[in-house]
Design an enzyme around this catalytic site. Sequence first.
Site, PDB file in Angstrom:
ATOM      1  N   HIS A 158      -0.279   0.660 -10.386  1.00 22.72           N
ATOM      2  CA  HIS A 158      -1.044  -0.279  -9.555  1.00 22.72           C
ATOM      3  C   HIS A 158      -1.471  -1.490 -10.396  1.00 22.72           C
ATOM      4  CE1 HIS A 158      -3.491  -0.295  -5.600  1.00 22.72           C
ATOM      5  NE2 HIS A 158      -3.296  -1.543  -5.991  1.00 22.72           N
ATOM      6  N   GLU A 195      -3.481   8.098  -5.887  1.00 22.73           N
ATOM      7  CA  GLU A 195      -3.544   7.440  -7.203  1.00 22.73           C
ATOM      8  C   GLU A 195      -4.730   7.961  -7.994  1.00 22.73           C
ATOM      9  OE1 GLU A 195      -1.621   3.125  -5.851  1.00 22.73           O
ATOM     10  OE2 GLU A 195      -3.682   3.209  -6.577  1.00 22.73           O
ATOM     11  N   ARG A 244       0.842  -1.185   0.000  1.00 23.96           N
ATOM     12  CA  ARG A 244       0.000   0.000   0.000  1.00 23.96           C
ATOM     13  C   ARG A 244       0.882   1.242   0.000  1.00 23.96           C
ATOM     14  NH1 ARG A 244      -3.469  -2.219  -2.025  1.00 23.96           N
ATOM     15  NH2 ARG A 244      -5.645  -2.484  -1.396  1.00 23.96           N
TER      16      ARG A 244
END
Length: 273
Positions: free
Chosen positions: A236, A217, A188
């Site tokens: 990601h 993000e 994370r």
Amino acid sequence: MATPAGPCVYVGPRLPDTLGAERLVWFHSTNAGVDGLLGSAPWPEGVLLTRTVGRMGDRIAQYVLAWILAECQEIPAHLDQRRRAEWRRLPSELAEGRTALIYGAGRIGARVGTLLRACGIRTVGVSRSPGRAPQAFDESVTPGDAVARIGEARWVVSALPLTPRTAGFFDAGTFGAMRGATFVNVGRGATVDLTALGEALDDGRVRAAVLDVLAEEPPGPDSTVWKLPRTVVTSHSAGVTAPDDVSADFASCWRAVLEGRTPELAVNPARGY
């Protein structure tokens, strides 16, 4: 979106606003990380929370190994030379025999450890409960003990979930203990202090960084992350969840519930994972 009356089992990335907590008996997240669900409000008491992992551990493990091998073989430097039409022999490095510290010994961290170990990389798993997934790691240590070991690592890999304990975990103290390790984050983004990482990259304590996850993000064009030296940022994408992952994991949880068992993919809301 309208929801039917009565008790409800819901599968999705987030809870719908129209669904009252008093009707919810089970929520299955289509994501592996549940910090977004647990961080906004206390989780309803007595409501089962499960998550999707599927083949994500395999995908993330291959992602980590790919970047390790790319670094050992100087792939980024070779690509730069190709763009400049330059011919120059570059030294390579053997990954075998080097050490990787892997923070997080859950299903994903264990898959990373298993694959790296199969390639001859010495794996040290870092977990609050050392001894988890013994087949994945040559050694297991607690986060406190890892501070004295982090200087041995050629690679430091984070597969940590985001909880109150792990927010900002990789700070100036942690990066300051590294001795030229490459940092890879597949956990994370908010577990990392980007300012501290930048300072460690500047002075060489961190050799390079590969960041698949960020606290923000997508990052804006003025984000600090774009200014970090020797850093690769991916979108990601290390462990994209496939529809088959969701259906298979939900079915496994459903069978466990029908048999009166707690599903393996159940989340403890107090721990955050």
